[in-house]
Design a protein around this motif. Sequence first.
Motif, PDB file in Angstrom:
ATOM      1  N   PHE A   2       0.857  -1.173   0.000  1.00  0.00           N
ATOM      2  CA  PHE A   2       0.000   0.000   0.000  1.00  0.00           C
ATOM      3  C   PHE A   2       0.897   1.228   0.000  1.00  0.00           C
ATOM      4  O   PHE A   2       2.095   1.140   0.263  1.00  0.00           O
ATOM      5  CB  PHE A   2      -0.903   0.013   1.235  1.00  0.00           C
ATOM      6  CG  PHE A   2      -2.011  -0.989   1.195  1.00  0.00           C
ATOM      7  CD1 PHE A   2      -1.778  -2.330   1.449  1.00  0.00           C
ATOM      8  CD2 PHE A   2      -3.313  -0.596   0.911  1.00  0.00           C
ATOM      9  CE1 PHE A   2      -2.802  -3.269   1.403  1.00  0.00           C
ATOM     10  CE2 PHE A   2      -4.351  -1.517   0.874  1.00  0.00           C
ATOM     11  CZ  PHE A   2      -4.088  -2.849   1.121  1.00  0.00           C
ATOM     12  N   ARG A   3       0.304   2.378  -0.270  1.00  0.00           N
ATOM     13  CA  ARG A   3       1.062   3.622  -0.168  1.00  0.00           C
ATOM     14  C   ARG A   3       0.161   4.721   0.378  1.00  0.00           C
ATOM     15  O   ARG A   3      -1.070   4.643   0.291  1.00  0.00           O
ATOM     16  CB  ARG A   3       1.648   4.024  -1.518  1.00  0.00           C
ATOM     17  CG  ARG A   3       0.625   4.356  -2.596  1.00  0.00           C
ATOM     18  CD  ARG A   3       1.316   4.539  -3.943  1.00  0.00           C
ATOM     19  NE  ARG A   3       0.371   4.909  -4.990  1.00  0.00           N
ATOM     20  CZ  ARG A   3       0.692   5.007  -6.277  1.00  0.00           C
ATOM     21  NH1 ARG A   3       1.947   4.740  -6.686  1.00  0.00           N
ATOM     22  NH2 ARG A   3      -0.221   5.355  -7.176  1.00  0.00           N
ATOM     23  N   GLN A   4       0.809   5.735   0.935  1.00  0.00           N
ATOM     24  CA  GLN A   4       0.045   6.816   1.549  1.00  0.00           C
ATOM     25  C   GLN A   4       0.799   8.125   1.425  1.00  0.00           C
ATOM     26  O   GLN A   4       2.022   8.174   1.613  1.00  0.00           O
ATOM     27  CB  GLN A   4      -0.217   6.502   3.028  1.00  0.00           C
ATOM     28  CG  GLN A   4      -1.195   7.437   3.703  1.00  0.00           C
ATOM     29  CD  GLN A   4      -1.616   6.927   5.071  1.00  0.00           C
ATOM     30  OE1 GLN A   4      -0.913   6.153   5.711  1.00  0.00           O
ATOM     31  NE2 GLN A   4      -2.789   7.367   5.521  1.00  0.00           N
ATOM     32  N   THR A   5       0.057   9.180   1.106  1.00  0.00           N
ATOM     33  CA  THR A   5       0.596  10.534   1.093  1.00  0.00           C
ATOM     34  C   THR A   5      -0.115  11.328   2.178  1.00  0.00           C
ATOM     35  O   THR A   5      -1.231  10.972   2.588  1.00  0.00           O
ATOM     36  CB  THR A   5       0.404  11.190  -0.276  1.00  0.00           C
ATOM     37  OG1 THR A   5      -0.979  11.114  -0.647  1.00  0.00           O
ATOM     38  CG2 THR A   5       1.238  10.492  -1.336  1.00  0.00           C
ATOM     39  N   PRO A   6       0.489  12.404   2.645  1.00  0.00           N
ATOM     40  CA  PRO A   6      -0.104  13.183   3.748  1.00  0.00           C
ATOM     41  C   PRO A   6      -1.526  13.643   3.430  1.00  0.00           C
ATOM     42  O   PRO A   6      -1.794  14.170   2.337  1.00  0.00           O
ATOM     43  CB  PRO A   6       0.841  14.370   3.880  1.00  0.00           C
ATOM     44  CG  PRO A   6       2.151  13.850   3.415  1.00  0.00           C
ATOM     45  CD  PRO A   6       1.823  12.917   2.285  1.00  0.00           C
ATOM     46  N   ARG A  60      -4.739   5.472   3.061  1.00  0.00           N
ATOM     47  CA  ARG A  60      -3.805   4.480   2.534  1.00  0.00           C
ATOM     48  C   ARG A  60      -4.416   3.844   1.276  1.00  0.00           C
ATOM     49  O   ARG A  60      -5.579   3.453   1.264  1.00  0.00           O
ATOM     50  CB  ARG A  60      -3.529   3.446   3.611  1.00  0.00           C
ATOM     51  CG  ARG A  60      -2.271   2.661   3.415  1.00  0.00           C
ATOM     52  CD  ARG A  60      -1.844   2.006   4.719  1.00  0.00           C
ATOM     53  NE  ARG A  60      -1.347   3.003   5.686  1.00  0.00           N
ATOM     54  CZ  ARG A  60      -0.711   2.681   6.795  1.00  0.00           C
ATOM     55  NH1 ARG A  60      -0.489   1.403   7.091  1.00  0.00           N
ATOM     56  NH2 ARG A  60      -0.298   3.610   7.633  1.00  0.00           N
ATOM     57  N   GLU A  61      -3.584   3.726   0.234  1.00  0.00           N
ATOM     58  CA  GLU A  61      -4.053   3.313  -1.087  1.00  0.00           C
ATOM     59  C   GLU A  61      -3.456   1.970  -1.472  1.00  0.00           C
ATOM     60  O   GLU A  61      -2.237   1.750  -1.330  1.00  0.00           O
ATOM     61  CB  GLU A  61      -3.639   4.383  -2.111  1.00  0.00           C
ATOM     62  CG  GLU A  61      -3.920   4.065  -3.548  1.00  0.00           C
ATOM     63  CD  GLU A  61      -3.268   5.046  -4.506  1.00  0.00           C
ATOM     64  OE1 GLU A  61      -3.771   5.180  -5.634  1.00  0.00           O
ATOM     65  OE2 GLU A  61      -2.253   5.662  -4.141  1.00  0.00           O
ATOM     66  N   PHE A  62      -4.287   1.075  -1.974  1.00  0.00           N
ATOM     67  CA  PHE A  62      -3.827  -0.233  -2.448  1.00  0.00           C
ATOM     68  C   PHE A  62      -2.923  -0.065  -3.660  1.00  0.00           C
ATOM     69  O   PHE A  62      -3.223   0.730  -4.564  1.00  0.00           O
ATOM     70  CB  PHE A  62      -5.038  -1.082  -2.824  1.00  0.00           C
ATOM     71  CG  PHE A  62      -4.698  -2.375  -3.497  1.00  0.00           C
ATOM     72  CD1 PHE A  62      -4.782  -2.504  -4.878  1.00  0.00           C
ATOM     73  CD2 PHE A  62      -4.276  -3.462  -2.754  1.00  0.00           C
ATOM     74  CE1 PHE A  62      -4.483  -3.694  -5.509  1.00  0.00           C
ATOM     75  CE2 PHE A  62      -3.955  -4.664  -3.379  1.00  0.00           C
ATOM     76  CZ  PHE A  62      -4.060  -4.781  -4.754  1.00  0.00           C
ATOM     77  N   VAL A  63      -1.828  -0.832  -3.694  1.00  0.00           N
ATOM     78  CA  VAL A  63      -0.910  -0.801  -4.831  1.00  0.00           C
ATOM     79  C   VAL A  63      -0.902  -2.158  -5.533  1.00  0.00           C
ATOM     80  O   VAL A  63      -1.157  -2.255  -6.736  1.00  0.00           O
ATOM     81  CB  VAL A  63       0.518  -0.425  -4.386  1.00  0.00           C
ATOM     82  CG1 VAL A  63       1.494  -0.519  -5.560  1.00  0.00           C
ATOM     83  CG2 VAL A  63       0.540   0.966  -3.771  1.00  0.00           C
ATOM     84  N   ALA A  64      -0.588  -3.212  -4.768  1.00  0.00           N
ATOM     85  CA  ALA A  64      -0.489  -4.547  -5.361  1.00  0.00           C
ATOM     86  C   ALA A  64      -0.559  -5.583  -4.257  1.00  0.00           C
ATOM     87  O   ALA A  64      -0.218  -5.297  -3.104  1.00  0.00           O
ATOM     88  CB  ALA A  64       0.818  -4.703  -6.136  1.00  0.00           C
ATOM     89  N   ALA A  65      -1.004  -6.776  -4.608  1.00  0.00           N
ATOM     90  CA  ALA A  65      -1.083  -7.863  -3.636  1.00  0.00           C
ATOM     91  C   ALA A  65      -0.928  -9.192  -4.331  1.00  0.00           C
ATOM     92  O   ALA A  65      -1.275  -9.344  -5.517  1.00  0.00           O
ATOM     93  CB  ALA A  65      -2.392  -7.817  -2.860  1.00  0.00           C
ATOM     94  N   ASN A  66      -0.440 -10.155  -3.580  1.00  0.00           N
ATOM     95  CA  ASN A  66      -0.226 -11.490  -4.124  1.00  0.00           C
ATOM     96  C   ASN A  66      -0.618 -12.547  -3.117  1.00  0.00           C
ATOM     97  O   ASN A  66      -0.198 -12.513  -1.962  1.00  0.00           O
ATOM     98  CB  ASN A  66       1.246 -11.662  -4.511  1.00  0.00           C
ATOM     99  CG  ASN A  66       1.550 -13.079  -4.948  1.00  0.00           C
ATOM    100  OD1 ASN A  66       2.038 -13.889  -4.152  1.00  0.00           O
ATOM    101  ND2 ASN A  66       1.242 -13.410  -6.187  1.00  0.00           N
ATOM    102  N   GLY A  67      -1.467 -13.460  -3.578  1.00  0.00           N
ATOM    103  CA  GLY A  67      -1.815 -14.642  -2.802  1.00  0.00           C
ATOM    104  C   GLY A  67      -1.939 -15.772  -3.798  1.00  0.00           C
ATOM    105  O   GLY A  67      -0.998 -16.061  -4.538  1.00  0.00           O
ATOM    106  N   ALA A  68      -3.111 -16.388  -3.875  1.00  0.00           N
ATOM    107  CA  ALA A  68      -3.355 -17.370  -4.929  1.00  0.00           C
ATOM    108  C   ALA A  68      -3.413 -16.678  -6.286  1.00  0.00           C
ATOM    109  O   ALA A  68      -3.130 -17.291  -7.320  1.00  0.00           O
ATOM    110  CB  ALA A  68      -4.655 -18.116  -4.677  1.00  0.00           C
ATOM    111  N   THR A  69      -3.825 -15.416  -6.281  1.00  0.00           N
ATOM    112  CA  THR A  69      -3.828 -14.580  -7.478  1.00  0.00           C
ATOM    113  C   THR A  69      -3.068 -13.296  -7.170  1.00  0.00           C
ATOM    114  O   THR A  69      -2.656 -13.063  -6.033  1.00  0.00           O
ATOM    115  CB  THR A  69      -5.254 -14.246  -7.933  1.00  0.00           C
ATOM    116  OG1 THR A  69      -5.918 -13.542  -6.877  1.00  0.00           O
ATOM    117  CG2 THR A  69      -6.037 -15.511  -8.260  1.00  0.00           C
ATOM    118  N   THR A  70      -2.934 -12.475  -8.197  1.00  0.00           N
ATOM    119  CA  THR A  70      -2.232 -11.199  -8.051  1.00  0.00           C
ATOM    120  C   THR A  70      -3.128 -10.071  -8.525  1.00  0.00           C
ATOM    121  O   THR A  70      -3.845 -10.231  -9.524  1.00  0.00           O
ATOM    122  CB  THR A  70      -0.938 -11.210  -8.868  1.00  0.00           C
ATOM    123  OG1 THR A  70      -0.082 -12.256  -8.367  1.00  0.00           O
ATOM    124  CG2 THR A  70      -0.186  -9.884  -8.743  1.00  0.00           C
TER     125      THR A  70
END
Length: 123
Positions: free
Chosen positions: A37-41, A45-55
């Motif tokens: 995730f990422r966050q600016t002031p 918090r913003e989702f960027v990427a994730a990986n589990g059984a899928t991406t």
Amino acid sequence: QVQLVESGGGLVQPGGSLRLSCAASGRTFNNNVMAWFRQTPGKEREFVAANGATTGYADSVKGRFRISRDNAKNAVYLQMNSLKPEDTAVYYCAADSQGYYVVERDWGKYDYWGQGTQVTVSS
């Protein structure tokens, strides 16, 4: 004690690349979703990427960022290419200890977090 520790942030020019790393300790997450995730002031918090059984990737980074894992090292990585000034943020590694088959984009679904690493894209 479970810890996620990010590294690899820094200052990079527009169009450049960075590779973030996240090392987990205290338990393994080989069968769980790990995410960035990422966050600016002043922003959520913003989702960027994730990986589990899928991406899964946020539309804003699709085709430029790539998430990968090394289960032997209990680590997750984020390769960031063609960086833009709007990618500037604190980047956080997260783990969902309950999930694997569904990639959650809601930061509230993740129960382990790193301390964050600053990425600044500027000329």
